[in-house]
Design a protein around this motif. Structure first.
Motif, PDB file in Angstrom:
ATOM      1  N   VAL A  69       0.855  -1.184   0.000  1.00  0.00           N
ATOM      2  CA  VAL A  69       0.000   0.000   0.000  1.00  0.00           C
ATOM      3  C   VAL A  69       0.891   1.233   0.000  1.00  0.00           C
ATOM      4  O   VAL A  69       1.741   1.393   0.875  1.00  0.00           O
ATOM      5  CB  VAL A  69      -0.936   0.018   1.227  1.00  0.00           C
ATOM      6  CG1 VAL A  69      -1.804   1.276   1.216  1.00  0.00           C
ATOM      7  CG2 VAL A  69      -1.809  -1.230   1.248  1.00  0.00           C
ATOM      8  N   ASP A  70       0.707   2.094  -0.994  1.00  0.00           N
ATOM      9  CA  ASP A  70       1.476   3.330  -1.126  1.00  0.00           C
ATOM     10  C   ASP A  70       0.566   4.499  -0.785  1.00  0.00           C
ATOM     11  O   ASP A  70      -0.324   4.845  -1.561  1.00  0.00           O
ATOM     12  CB  ASP A  70       2.007   3.448  -2.554  1.00  0.00           C
ATOM     13  CG  ASP A  70       2.831   4.715  -2.775  1.00  0.00           C
ATOM     14  OD1 ASP A  70       3.439   5.206  -1.798  1.00  0.00           O
ATOM     15  OD2 ASP A  70       2.868   5.213  -3.918  1.00  0.00           O
ATOM     16  N   VAL A  71       0.778   5.099   0.392  1.00  0.00           N
ATOM     17  CA  VAL A  71      -0.090   6.178   0.870  1.00  0.00           C
ATOM     18  C   VAL A  71       0.449   7.520   0.387  1.00  0.00           C
ATOM     19  O   VAL A  71       1.627   7.821   0.566  1.00  0.00           O
ATOM     20  CB  VAL A  71      -0.171   6.177   2.412  1.00  0.00           C
ATOM     21  CG1 VAL A  71      -1.205   7.200   2.882  1.00  0.00           C
ATOM     22  CG2 VAL A  71      -0.525   4.797   2.926  1.00  0.00           C
ATOM     23  N   GLY A  72      -0.422   8.328  -0.208  1.00  0.00           N
ATOM     24  CA  GLY A  72       0.010   9.572  -0.824  1.00  0.00           C
ATOM     25  C   GLY A  72       0.773   9.287  -2.098  1.00  0.00           C
ATOM     26  O   GLY A  72       1.865   9.801  -2.335  1.00  0.00           O
ATOM     27  N   SER A  73       0.181   8.469  -2.945  1.00  0.00           N
ATOM     28  CA  SER A  73       0.889   7.905  -4.094  1.00  0.00           C
ATOM     29  C   SER A  73       1.185   8.913  -5.191  1.00  0.00           C
ATOM     30  O   SER A  73       2.085   8.712  -5.995  1.00  0.00           O
ATOM     31  CB  SER A  73       0.092   6.733  -4.677  1.00  0.00           C
ATOM     32  OG  SER A  73       0.852   6.002  -5.597  1.00  0.00           O
ATOM     33  N   GLY A  74       0.419  10.004  -5.250  1.00  0.00           N
ATOM     34  CA  GLY A  74       0.674  11.037  -6.258  1.00  0.00           C
ATOM     35  C   GLY A  74       0.406  10.549  -7.658  1.00  0.00           C
ATOM     36  O   GLY A  74      -0.746  10.394  -8.071  1.00  0.00           O
ATOM     37  N   PRO A  96      -6.824   0.467   2.787  1.00  0.00           N
ATOM     38  CA  PRO A  96      -7.773  -0.635   2.985  1.00  0.00           C
ATOM     39  C   PRO A  96      -7.968  -0.958   4.462  1.00  0.00           C
ATOM     40  O   PRO A  96      -7.097  -0.683   5.295  1.00  0.00           O
ATOM     41  CB  PRO A  96      -7.100  -1.809   2.251  1.00  0.00           C
ATOM     42  CG  PRO A  96      -6.221  -1.162   1.231  1.00  0.00           C
ATOM     43  CD  PRO A  96      -5.733   0.110   1.856  1.00  0.00           C
ATOM     44  N   ASP A  97      -9.122  -1.537   4.780  1.00  0.00           N
ATOM     45  CA  ASP A  97      -9.461  -1.812   6.178  1.00  0.00           C
ATOM     46  C   ASP A  97      -8.488  -2.773   6.837  1.00  0.00           C
ATOM     47  O   ASP A  97      -8.264  -2.700   8.054  1.00  0.00           O
ATOM     48  CB  ASP A  97     -10.887  -2.379   6.274  1.00  0.00           C
ATOM     49  CG  ASP A  97     -11.935  -1.324   5.955  1.00  0.00           C
ATOM     50  OD1 ASP A  97     -11.621  -0.122   6.053  1.00  0.00           O
ATOM     51  OD2 ASP A  97     -13.069  -1.708   5.614  1.00  0.00           O
ATOM     52  N   TRP A 125      -1.206   8.628  11.314  1.00  0.00           N
ATOM     53  CA  TRP A 125      -0.316   7.471  11.319  1.00  0.00           C
ATOM     54  C   TRP A 125      -0.920   6.324  12.129  1.00  0.00           C
ATOM     55  O   TRP A 125      -0.842   5.162  11.718  1.00  0.00           O
ATOM     56  CB  TRP A 125       1.053   7.862  11.862  1.00  0.00           C
ATOM     57  CG  TRP A 125       2.034   6.733  11.812  1.00  0.00           C
ATOM     58  CD1 TRP A 125       2.620   6.100  12.865  1.00  0.00           C
ATOM     59  CD2 TRP A 125       2.542   6.094  10.638  1.00  0.00           C
ATOM     60  NE1 TRP A 125       3.453   5.106  12.421  1.00  0.00           N
ATOM     61  CE2 TRP A 125       3.424   5.062  11.062  1.00  0.00           C
ATOM     62  CE3 TRP A 125       2.322   6.285   9.262  1.00  0.00           C
ATOM     63  CZ2 TRP A 125       4.093   4.246  10.154  1.00  0.00           C
ATOM     64  CZ3 TRP A 125       2.979   5.450   8.367  1.00  0.00           C
ATOM     65  CH2 TRP A 125       3.852   4.450   8.811  1.00  0.00           C
ATOM     66  N   ALA A 126      -1.522   6.632  13.259  1.00  0.00           N
ATOM     67  CA  ALA A 126      -2.157   5.588  14.066  1.00  0.00           C
ATOM     68  C   ALA A 126      -3.254   4.877  13.268  1.00  0.00           C
ATOM     69  O   ALA A 126      -3.435   3.660  13.403  1.00  0.00           O
ATOM     70  CB  ALA A 126      -2.733   6.191  15.347  1.00  0.00           C
ATOM     71  N   SER A 127      -3.965   5.623  12.419  1.00  0.00           N
ATOM     72  CA  SER A 127      -5.016   4.993  11.616  1.00  0.00           C
ATOM     73  C   SER A 127      -4.435   3.993  10.622  1.00  0.00           C
ATOM     74  O   SER A 127      -5.088   3.010  10.250  1.00  0.00           O
ATOM     75  CB  SER A 127      -5.835   6.063  10.874  1.00  0.00           C
ATOM     76  OG  SER A 127      -5.106   6.615   9.786  1.00  0.00           O
ATOM     77  N   VAL A 128      -3.207   4.220  10.176  1.00  0.00           N
ATOM     78  CA  VAL A 128      -2.530   3.256   9.312  1.00  0.00           C
ATOM     79  C   VAL A 128      -2.175   2.000  10.097  1.00  0.00           C
ATOM     80  O   VAL A 128      -2.414   0.873   9.650  1.00  0.00           O
ATOM     81  CB  VAL A 128      -1.266   3.890   8.693  1.00  0.00           C
ATOM     82  CG1 VAL A 128      -0.417   2.830   7.983  1.00  0.00           C
ATOM     83  CG2 VAL A 128      -1.643   5.003   7.723  1.00  0.00           C
ATOM     84  N   ILE A 129      -1.594   2.190  11.284  1.00  0.00           N
ATOM     85  CA  ILE A 129      -1.183   1.045  12.099  1.00  0.00           C
ATOM     86  C   ILE A 129      -2.388   0.201  12.498  1.00  0.00           C
ATOM     87  O   ILE A 129      -2.310  -1.039  12.529  1.00  0.00           O
ATOM     88  CB  ILE A 129      -0.406   1.517  13.344  1.00  0.00           C
ATOM     89  CG1 ILE A 129       0.855   2.278  12.934  1.00  0.00           C
ATOM     90  CG2 ILE A 129      -0.060   0.342  14.241  1.00  0.00           C
ATOM     91  CD1 ILE A 129       1.836   1.462  12.120  1.00  0.00           C
ATOM     92  N   VAL A 130      -3.499   0.829  12.806  1.00  0.00           N
ATOM     93  CA  VAL A 130      -4.717   0.089  13.165  1.00  0.00           C
ATOM     94  C   VAL A 130      -5.132  -0.843  12.026  1.00  0.00           C
ATOM     95  O   VAL A 130      -5.596  -1.964  12.263  1.00  0.00           O
ATOM     96  CB  VAL A 130      -5.848   1.075  13.514  1.00  0.00           C
ATOM     97  CG1 VAL A 130      -7.201   0.370  13.525  1.00  0.00           C
ATOM     98  CG2 VAL A 130      -5.589   1.724  14.869  1.00  0.00           C
ATOM     99  N   ARG A 169       0.903   3.060  20.453  1.00  0.00           N
ATOM    100  CA  ARG A 169      -0.397   3.014  21.141  1.00  0.00           C
ATOM    101  C   ARG A 169      -1.452   2.323  20.279  1.00  0.00           C
ATOM    102  O   ARG A 169      -2.397   1.720  20.808  1.00  0.00           O
ATOM    103  CB  ARG A 169      -0.860   4.430  21.492  1.00  0.00           C
ATOM    104  CG  ARG A 169      -0.011   5.116  22.559  1.00  0.00           C
ATOM    105  CD  ARG A 169      -0.691   6.374  23.079  1.00  0.00           C
ATOM    106  NE  ARG A 169      -0.895   7.380  22.046  1.00  0.00           N
ATOM    107  CZ  ARG A 169      -0.016   8.321  21.724  1.00  0.00           C
ATOM    108  NH1 ARG A 169       1.161   8.373  22.335  1.00  0.00           N
ATOM    109  NH2 ARG A 169      -0.283   9.212  20.782  1.00  0.00           N
ATOM    110  N   ALA A 170      -1.282   2.398  18.961  1.00  0.00           N
ATOM    111  CA  ALA A 170      -2.243   1.785  18.043  1.00  0.00           C
ATOM    112  C   ALA A 170      -1.967   0.305  17.796  1.00  0.00           C
ATOM    113  O   ALA A 170      -2.718  -0.348  17.064  1.00  0.00           O
ATOM    114  CB  ALA A 170      -2.247   2.541  16.713  1.00  0.00           C
ATOM    115  N   GLY A 171      -0.881  -0.231  18.382  1.00  0.00           N
ATOM    116  CA  GLY A 171      -0.655  -1.662  18.281  1.00  0.00           C
ATOM    117  C   GLY A 171       0.655  -2.099  17.665  1.00  0.00           C
ATOM    118  O   GLY A 171       0.905  -3.306  17.566  1.00  0.00           O
ATOM    119  N   ALA A 172       1.505  -1.166  17.251  1.00  0.00           N
ATOM    120  CA  ALA A 172       2.805  -1.563  16.707  1.00  0.00           C
ATOM    121  C   ALA A 172       3.608  -2.286  17.783  1.00  0.00           C
ATOM    122  O   ALA A 172       3.644  -1.859  18.939  1.00  0.00           O
ATOM    123  CB  ALA A 172       3.565  -0.335  16.209  1.00  0.00           C
TER     124      ALA A 172
END
Length: 325
Positions: free
Chosen positions: A63-68, A113-114, A194-199, A258-261
């Motif tokens: 997954v490439d976030v901010g892919s441009g 993605p979820d 960033w936490a939303s990505v780790i979740v 905190r998000a689970g890493a």
């Protein structure tokens, strides 16, 4: 109309006809992806490590976030060996429209993605998550308000309690001898992003690469800047330029934990890419006589790699890697 910098930047970058909804980043600034295909090559080696760590699953996410413009996943896919390419499920995440020439095997989405099992890469994404700016006054931090049309500023009310708490923890302004006029950028929205990505990361690794600073070495007047057509320009949130600020990656790392890493590495792009085989070494001079064209090509690749790991440039970027099992 006076707005906080966060509100003004959000509208300028992502509102109707916002900068990132109508522009491709490569026109305005060079990221590591545009500097050299060696960056995608290094990430391909990282993908192989993640793949092995996960036991070579039937489907491996990238997954490439901010892919441009989608260049990074396109280069990775083009270079991947057939067996891996067949198992890769690639998602490019961006709010702009899908590039017309992007490989059909790459999905295009406006959100992560979820559930992801594999590698998430966010290269120069967090610096474009809008943040508020505060200035220290004799009565404490005050929000800086901006006129979106001119960039003129004035002081507004104090930040919200949760933002004051973030400042106290990550960017305290009252521990300096001469505090009045000092500025800070409240990185809490980046922590949350960033936490939303780790979740969403079920198993695998998430990497954020960005302009960064750390506790004890924050810029005294903040880092707000802007780019247009390859040049640094005054930061005016009118939608005509990229408005950006450096990232408190140490705060993002704590949010990710905190998000689970379950494991965190916070280093520089130079160190990370060298570990992934990017050396920037000149080819042996003997190659010049044995294979002149090959020597020229190798010399060009070495120059590109050297730019990627230059400690005064891209090599000085922060590199946050977090693992989740």
């Amino acid at each position: 109309m006076w707005l906080t910098w966060r509100a003004a930047t959000r509208r300028a970058l992502y509102g109707d006809e916002g900068f990132y909804l109508r522009e491709r980043p490569g026109r305005h600034f060079r990221t590591s992806v545009h500097v050299s295909a060696a960056f995608a090559g290094a990430l391909l080696r990282l993908i192989d490590r993640v793949d092995a760590d996960l036991g070579r699953p039937d489907v491996l996410d990238l997954v490439d976030v901010g892919s441009g413009d989608g260049l990074l996943p396109a280069r990775v896919l083009a270079s991947a060996p057939p067996g891996l390419a067949e198992r890769l499920r690639i998602t490019a995440v961006d709010l702009s429209s899908r590039p017309a020439d992007l490989d059909a095997r790459i999905s295009w989405a406006d959100a992560v993605p979820d559930r992801v099992e594999g590698l998430v890469v966010a290269n120069e994404w967090l610096d474009n998550v809008p943040v508020d700016i505060v200035e220290q006054t004799p009565s404490g931090p005050r929000l800086v308000l901006v006129d979106p049309e001119t960039g003129a500023e004035r002081l507004g009310p104090p930040p919200a309690p949760e933002d004051l708490a973030w400042l106290d923890r990550w960017w305290p302004l009252n521990d300096l001898d001469d505090v009045d006029g000092r500025r800070a950028e409240i990185g809490r929205p980046r922590d949350e992003a960033w936490a939303s990505v780790i979740v969403r990361l079920g198993r695998g690794t998430a990497v954020a690469v960005d302009y960064a600073h750390h506790a004890g070495a924050r810029p005294l007047l903040g880092s707000l800047t802007a780019y247009r057509d390859g040049s640094v320009v005054p930061a005016v949130p009118d939608g005509s330029c990229d408005v950006t600020a450096h990232v408190a990656l140490d705060a993002c790392a704590a949010a990710g934990e905190r998000a689970g890493a379950t494991a965190t590495t916070l280093t520089t792009q130079r160190a990370a890419l060298r570990d992934l085989g990017v050396a920037g070494a000149r080819p042996p001079i003997e190659l010049a006589s044995a294979d002149p064209l090959g020597y020229v090509r190798a010399l060009g690749r070495a120059a590109e790699e050297a730019e990627l790991i230059d400690p005064t440039g891209l090599g000085g970027f922060g590199w946050l890697s977090q693992l989740k099992r």
